[in-house]
Design a protein around this motif. Structure first.
Motif, PDB file in Angstrom:
ATOM      1  N   THR A  21       0.838  -1.197   0.000  1.00 12.48           N
ATOM      2  CA  THR A  21       0.000   0.000   0.000  1.00 12.48           C
ATOM      3  C   THR A  21       0.874   1.248   0.000  1.00 12.48           C
ATOM      4  O   THR A  21       0.627   2.202  -0.746  1.00 12.48           O
ATOM      5  N   ASN A 129      -9.514  -3.061   4.409  1.00 11.19           N
ATOM      6  CA  ASN A 129      -8.259  -3.814   4.394  1.00 11.19           C
ATOM      7  C   ASN A 129      -8.238  -5.007   5.341  1.00 11.19           C
ATOM      8  O   ASN A 129      -7.512  -5.975   5.093  1.00 11.19           O
ATOM      9  N   ASN A 159      -2.912  -4.212  -3.546  1.00 14.58           N
ATOM     10  CA  ASN A 159      -2.807  -3.131  -2.568  1.00 14.58           C
ATOM     11  C   ASN A 159      -2.112  -1.903  -3.143  1.00 14.58           C
ATOM     12  O   ASN A 159      -2.358  -0.778  -2.690  1.00 14.58           O
ATOM     13  N   GLU A 162      -4.523   0.469  -4.743  1.00 15.13           N
ATOM     14  CA  GLU A 162      -5.390   0.995  -3.691  1.00 15.13           C
ATOM     15  C   GLU A 162      -4.662   2.065  -2.878  1.00 15.13           C
ATOM     16  O   GLU A 162      -5.246   3.086  -2.510  1.00 15.13           O
ATOM     17  N   GLY A 163      -3.380   1.821  -2.581  1.00 11.93           N
ATOM     18  CA  GLY A 163      -2.603   2.822  -1.855  1.00 11.93           C
ATOM     19  C   GLY A 163      -2.500   4.123  -2.625  1.00 11.93           C
ATOM     20  O   GLY A 163      -2.617   5.217  -2.055  1.00 11.93           O
ATOM     21  N   GLY A 188      -2.361   0.391   5.459  1.00  7.95           N
ATOM     22  CA  GLY A 188      -1.992  -0.998   5.197  1.00  7.95           C
ATOM     23  C   GLY A 188      -1.622  -1.775   6.447  1.00  7.95           C
ATOM     24  O   GLY A 188      -1.530  -3.009   6.411  1.00  7.95           O
TER      25      GLY A 188
END
Length: 260
Positions: A21, A129, A159, A162-163, A188
């Motif tokens: 992330t 998450n 991830n 998404e991060g 995360g």
């Protein structure tokens, strides 16, 4: 790595996945923000990875584990179906009861207006998450490296976009580059907590293995349907998002067969 306990593997695997992330959000530190279409493509990829992981790495192993314990063909199917619904219901319950905020749909949950916006968003990402970390932990707890590694790699890959999406959204809210990256990175860290819990429960009580695998799958399926896919389809980039989903699903299937 094989000498480590499944619980430690679950924790470390989820920690590694969660750290992606932070890596995915790095471009915001240099002012390199992808277009909305590119971000929707990458989030579609994330949805595809999670979708494939839910079925190939969690639901099918859950059915296999249940079939080893029950001679009736109906019992394994019933266990897995109920556990999937319980997993979806658990995340839906958290989504309903915890105050949080999505950048696309606004504030949700009780007393949301009384909390600072950044904390509402962090709670939303935590709800998102935690099931991913839980799935990684359950995978390692169920079958060691062969069960957890494909999940850790796949969820780590999804991830990253998404991060980036989190950091870009925070930039849009007026946060500095460094703070936006830092908050995205912190979101995360809930995954290793989920990984530790998932691996611990499965390791301590093997009879609940099919329940745990299917529960984790249901939790991820809820996130895919409720959060990721609607987000990728609200800006007119449905075709790109669907392409990303297809690639992510195919890649996760390959990883599951290759690494599993």
């Amino acid at each position: 790595m094989e000498s480590l306990s499944p619980i430690m593997l679950g924790f470390l695997g989820a920690l590694a996945a969660g750290s992606l992330t932070a890596i995915g959000a790095i471009p915001v530190l240099f002012g390199r923000i992808p277009s909305r279409a590119t971000r929707d493509l990458s989030l579609g990829f994330a949805a595809g990875v999670m979708l494939a992981a839910s079925f190939f790495s969690l639901i099918i192993p859950a059915l296999d584990a249940a079939e080893l314990r029950y001679t009736s063909s109906a019992a394994p199917a019933a266990i897995v179906v109920v556990a999937i619904l319980l997993g979806m219901g658990a995340v839906a319950f958290m989504n309903e009861k915890l105050p949080h905020e999505h950048f696309s749909t606004g504030r949700e949950g009780p007393e949301a207006a009384s909390l600072r916006r950044v904390w509402l968003f962090i709670i939303a990402i935590t709800i998102h998450n935690f099931p991913e970390g839980l799935a990684v932990g359950v995978g390692f707890g169920a079958d060691g490296m062969s069960g957890g590694l494909p999940l850790a790699v796949g969820i780590g890959l999804q991830n990253a976009p998404e991060g980036l999406a989190v950091a870009v959204s925070l930039l849009g809210e007026g946060y500095s580059k460094g703070r936006a990256w830092g908050i995205a990175a912190l979101t995360g860290l809930v995954e290793p907590i989920g990984g530790l819990l998932g691996a611990g429960i499965i390791t301590i009580s093997q009879p609940i293995l099919p329940w745990g695998l299917a529960f984790a799958a249901g939790a991820m399926l809820y996130v895919i349907s409720h959060e990721i896919i609607p987000e990728t389809h609200r800006n007119g980039h449905q075709n790109k998002a669907t392409l990303g989903l297809s690639v992510g699903l195919a890649l996760m299937l390959f990883l599951d067969v290759w690494l599993g």
